[in-house]
Design a protein around this motif. Sequence first.
Motif, PDB file in Angstrom:
ATOM      1  N   ARG A  15      34.807  45.855  28.159  1.00 56.45           N
ATOM      2  CA  ARG A  15      33.579  46.095  28.894  1.00 56.45           C
ATOM      3  C   ARG A  15      34.070  46.695  30.306  1.00 56.45           C
ATOM      4  O   ARG A  15      33.380  47.530  30.946  1.00 56.45           O
ATOM      5  N   MET A  16      35.453  46.245  30.800  1.00 58.15           N
ATOM      6  CA  MET A  16      35.735  46.811  32.059  1.00 58.15           C
ATOM      7  C   MET A  16      36.129  48.158  31.772  1.00 58.15           C
ATOM      8  O   MET A  16      36.299  49.088  32.957  1.00 58.15           O
ATOM      9  N   LYS A  17      36.663  48.680  30.779  1.00 65.06           N
ATOM     10  CA  LYS A  17      37.075  49.881  30.556  1.00 65.06           C
ATOM     11  C   LYS A  17      38.353  50.456  31.651  1.00 65.06           C
ATOM     12  O   LYS A  17      38.247  51.594  31.814  1.00 65.06           O
ATOM     13  N   ALA A  18      39.126  49.692  31.707  1.00 60.37           N
ATOM     14  CA  ALA A  18      40.196  50.022  32.600  1.00 60.37           C
ATOM     15  C   ALA A  18      41.356  50.524  31.831  1.00 60.37           C
ATOM     16  O   ALA A  18      42.385  51.217  32.491  1.00 60.37           O
ATOM     17  N   GLY A  19      41.519  50.777  30.670  1.00 60.62           N
ATOM     18  CA  GLY A  19      42.565  51.037  29.916  1.00 60.62           C
ATOM     19  C   GLY A  19      43.706  50.230  29.484  1.00 60.62           C
ATOM     20  O   GLY A  19      44.572  50.428  28.849  1.00 60.62           O
ATOM     21  N   PHE A  20      43.631  48.945  30.255  1.00 61.11           N
ATOM     22  CA  PHE A  20      44.474  47.801  30.180  1.00 61.11           C
ATOM     23  C   PHE A  20      43.813  46.463  30.433  1.00 61.11           C
ATOM     24  O   PHE A  20      42.764  46.730  31.052  1.00 61.11           O
ATOM     25  N   PRO A  21      44.316  45.457  30.060  1.00 64.22           N
ATOM     26  CA  PRO A  21      43.518  44.236  30.271  1.00 64.22           C
ATOM     27  C   PRO A  21      43.024  43.960  31.561  1.00 64.22           C
ATOM     28  O   PRO A  21      43.879  43.878  32.621  1.00 64.22           O
ATOM     29  N   LYS A  22      41.783  43.486  31.860  1.00 57.14           N
ATOM     30  CA  LYS A  22      41.303  43.447  33.364  1.00 57.14           C
ATOM     31  C   LYS A  22      41.976  42.396  34.124  1.00 57.14           C
ATOM     32  O   LYS A  22      41.845  42.436  35.454  1.00 57.14           O
ATOM     33  N   GLN A  23      42.568  41.289  33.381  1.00 57.12           N
ATOM     34  CA  GLN A  23      42.974  40.102  34.323  1.00 57.12           C
ATOM     35  C   GLN A  23      44.385  40.845  35.072  1.00 57.12           C
ATOM     36  O   GLN A  23      44.965  40.290  35.876  1.00 57.12           O
ATOM     37  N   TYR A  24      45.116  42.067  34.687  1.00 55.93           N
ATOM     38  CA  TYR A  24      45.956  42.700  35.190  1.00 55.93           C
ATOM     39  C   TYR A  24      45.653  43.723  36.309  1.00 55.93           C
ATOM     40  O   TYR A  24      46.332  44.520  37.084  1.00 55.93           O
ATOM     41  N   LEU A  25      44.298  43.770  36.429  1.00 59.73           N
ATOM     42  CA  LEU A  25      43.678  44.621  37.636  1.00 59.73           C
ATOM     43  C   LEU A  25      44.029  44.013  38.802  1.00 59.73           C
ATOM     44  O   LEU A  25      44.116  42.669  39.075  1.00 59.73           O
ATOM     45  N   LYS A  26      44.294  44.739  39.952  1.00 66.14           N
ATOM     46  CA  LYS A  26      44.578  44.188  41.322  1.00 66.14           C
ATOM     47  C   LYS A  26      43.421  44.209  42.161  1.00 66.14           C
ATOM     48  O   LYS A  26      42.661  45.024  42.359  1.00 66.14           O
ATOM     49  N   LEU A  27      43.117  42.864  42.962  1.00 61.71           N
ATOM     50  CA  LEU A  27      42.303  42.823  44.031  1.00 61.71           C
ATOM     51  C   LEU A  27      43.131  42.313  45.035  1.00 61.71           C
ATOM     52  O   LEU A  27      44.051  41.190  45.036  1.00 61.71           O
ATOM     53  N   GLN A  28      43.037  43.197  46.340  1.00 64.64           N
ATOM     54  CA  GLN A  28      43.834  42.625  47.519  1.00 64.64           C
ATOM     55  C   GLN A  28      45.178  42.526  47.172  1.00 64.64           C
ATOM     56  O   GLN A  28      45.875  41.495  47.319  1.00 64.64           O
ATOM     57  N   HIS A  29      45.900  43.630  46.429  1.00 64.95           N
ATOM     58  CA  HIS A  29      47.387  43.531  46.246  1.00 64.95           C
ATOM     59  C   HIS A  29      47.801  42.606  45.178  1.00 64.95           C
ATOM     60  O   HIS A  29      49.038  42.223  45.225  1.00 64.95           O
ATOM     61  N   LYS A  30      46.887  41.741  44.684  1.00 65.72           N
ATOM     62  CA  LYS A  30      47.386  40.743  43.646  1.00 65.72           C
ATOM     63  C   LYS A  30      46.611  40.974  42.248  1.00 65.72           C
ATOM     64  O   LYS A  30      45.226  41.176  42.311  1.00 65.72           O
ATOM     65  N   THR A  31      47.215  40.681  41.122  1.00 62.64           N
ATOM     66  CA  THR A  31      46.476  40.688  40.056  1.00 62.64           C
ATOM     67  C   THR A  31      45.400  39.564  39.887  1.00 62.64           C
ATOM     68  O   THR A  31      45.496  38.835  40.416  1.00 62.64           O
ATOM     69  N   ILE A  32      44.260  40.085  39.259  1.00 62.32           N
ATOM     70  CA  ILE A  32      43.253  38.954  38.929  1.00 62.32           C
ATOM     71  C   ILE A  32      43.796  37.644  38.202  1.00 62.32           C
ATOM     72  O   ILE A  32      43.531  36.441  38.841  1.00 62.32           O
ATOM     73  N   LEU A  33      44.754  37.773  37.375  1.00 60.06           N
ATOM     74  CA  LEU A  33      45.295  36.556  36.862  1.00 60.06           C
ATOM     75  C   LEU A  33      46.091  35.910  37.977  1.00 60.06           C
ATOM     76  O   LEU A  33      46.105  34.584  37.844  1.00 60.06           O
ATOM     77  N   GLU A  34      46.855  36.451  38.958  1.00 62.69           N
ATOM     78  CA  GLU A  34      47.635  35.592  39.718  1.00 62.69           C
ATOM     79  C   GLU A  34      46.792  34.992  40.732  1.00 62.69           C
ATOM     80  O   GLU A  34      47.031  33.812  41.140  1.00 62.69           O
ATOM     81  N   THR A  36      43.995  33.874  39.982  1.00 65.16           N
ATOM     82  CA  THR A  36      43.341  32.435  39.332  1.00 65.16           C
ATOM     83  C   THR A  36      44.414  31.373  39.164  1.00 65.16           C
ATOM     84  O   THR A  36      44.345  30.403  39.443  1.00 65.16           O
ATOM     85  N   LEU A  37      45.586  31.981  38.527  1.00 64.60           N
ATOM     86  CA  LEU A  37      46.514  30.930  38.537  1.00 64.60           C
ATOM     87  C   LEU A  37      47.114  30.129  40.032  1.00 64.60           C
ATOM     88  O   LEU A  37      47.062  29.000  39.895  1.00 64.60           O
ATOM     89  N   GLU A  38      46.944  30.847  41.040  1.00 62.65           N
ATOM     90  CA  GLU A  38      47.411  30.304  42.300  1.00 62.65           C
ATOM     91  C   GLU A  38      46.305  29.437  42.589  1.00 62.65           C
ATOM     92  O   GLU A  38      46.942  28.322  43.204  1.00 62.65           O
ATOM     93  N   ARG A  39      45.245  29.694  42.380  1.00 59.53           N
ATOM     94  CA  ARG A  39      44.241  28.792  43.062  1.00 59.53           C
ATOM     95  C   ARG A  39      44.358  27.415  42.066  1.00 59.53           C
ATOM     96  O   ARG A  39      44.026  26.424  42.623  1.00 59.53           O
ATOM     97  N   LEU A  40      44.400  27.478  40.854  1.00 58.51           N
ATOM     98  CA  LEU A  40      44.539  26.319  39.861  1.00 58.51           C
ATOM     99  C   LEU A  40      45.978  25.565  40.302  1.00 58.51           C
ATOM    100  O   LEU A  40      45.767  24.358  40.415  1.00 58.51           O
ATOM    101  N   LEU A  41      47.018  26.316  40.428  1.00 54.97           N
ATOM    102  CA  LEU A  41      48.171  25.379  40.780  1.00 54.97           C
ATOM    103  C   LEU A  41      48.215  25.034  42.270  1.00 54.97           C
ATOM    104  O   LEU A  41      49.272  24.022  42.397  1.00 54.97           O
ATOM    105  N   ALA A  42      47.379  25.495  42.926  1.00 54.68           N
ATOM    106  CA  ALA A  42      47.308  24.508  44.279  1.00 54.68           C
ATOM    107  C   ALA A  42      46.496  23.393  44.264  1.00 54.68           C
ATOM    108  O   ALA A  42      46.597  22.587  45.329  1.00 54.68           O
TER     109      ALA A  42
END
Length: 231
Positions: A15-34, A36-42
């Motif tokens: 549904r994101m239609k980014a051409g690659f998986p949305k979790q690897y899109l960047k928000l503020q110089h960091k991927t969405i996955l990073e 998410t993981l940083e918040r959980l690991l904190a």
Amino acid sequence: APVWCVVPAAGVGARMKAGFPKQYLKLQHKTILEHTLERLLALPYVAGVVLALHPDDDYWTTLPISRDQRISCVDGAVERAGSVLNSLTWLEDNGHSDAWVLVHDAARPCVTSDTVANLIESVRRSDAVGGILGVPVSDTLKQVVNDNRITGTQDRSKLWQAQTPQFFSVGLLKRALQQALDVGLMVTDEASAMEFAGHQPLMVEGRADNIKVTRPEDLPLATFILQQQAL
Ligand code: CTP
Ligand code: MG
């Protein structure tokens, strides 16, 4: 009992239609996955993260966080529930059958530590098998049939939107998910499998800004939320 995180991140983001998986899109110089993981690991009480990745994922190992020893990767499946099930199998196989898990979508980078702590505390105070974060529905909900003809209006006061994390014990959740998949049930979250097994998980009120980044228009919204939360 220790708390683990399971993060399904094996989706393709159609549904994101980014051409690659949305979790690897960047928000503020960091991927969405990073994010998410940083918040959980904190979260100080989290023992580790099991991350379900697409078998053909070429992006994960390019991220510095992939070297974090607290993260263990497993193959995802075609459906989200299968990706979660593979992660729970890893926990059982590695001696964590007695643990509790926070199952949290990779695509929800705006989750806050206070809401997760409140979920865990609320479940522990209750006699429920587990619980999930959610928010009361704010729109009026319509039932439609063929040709979009409206046939009814739902009683909104009883309806909540489910979010993640969803908090359950490894053993109970694994059995419930397996059982639900075996009978071909549509399982879009962990709670639905638990409900099918006859349990009544607790709904804990979270925050409306814990959005699941799904469509292109969610990207500027998520960026704004991350900015606001940093203030
Ligand atoms: N997910 C997964 N395995 C799947 C499908 C989804 O681990 N087979 C993960 C996604 O990576 C995401 C979360 O489950 O973090 C919620 O799913 P969704 O928002 O639907 O992501 P996608 O399935 O990637 O997006 P779409 O449905 O638009 O293709
Ligand atoms: Mg999906």
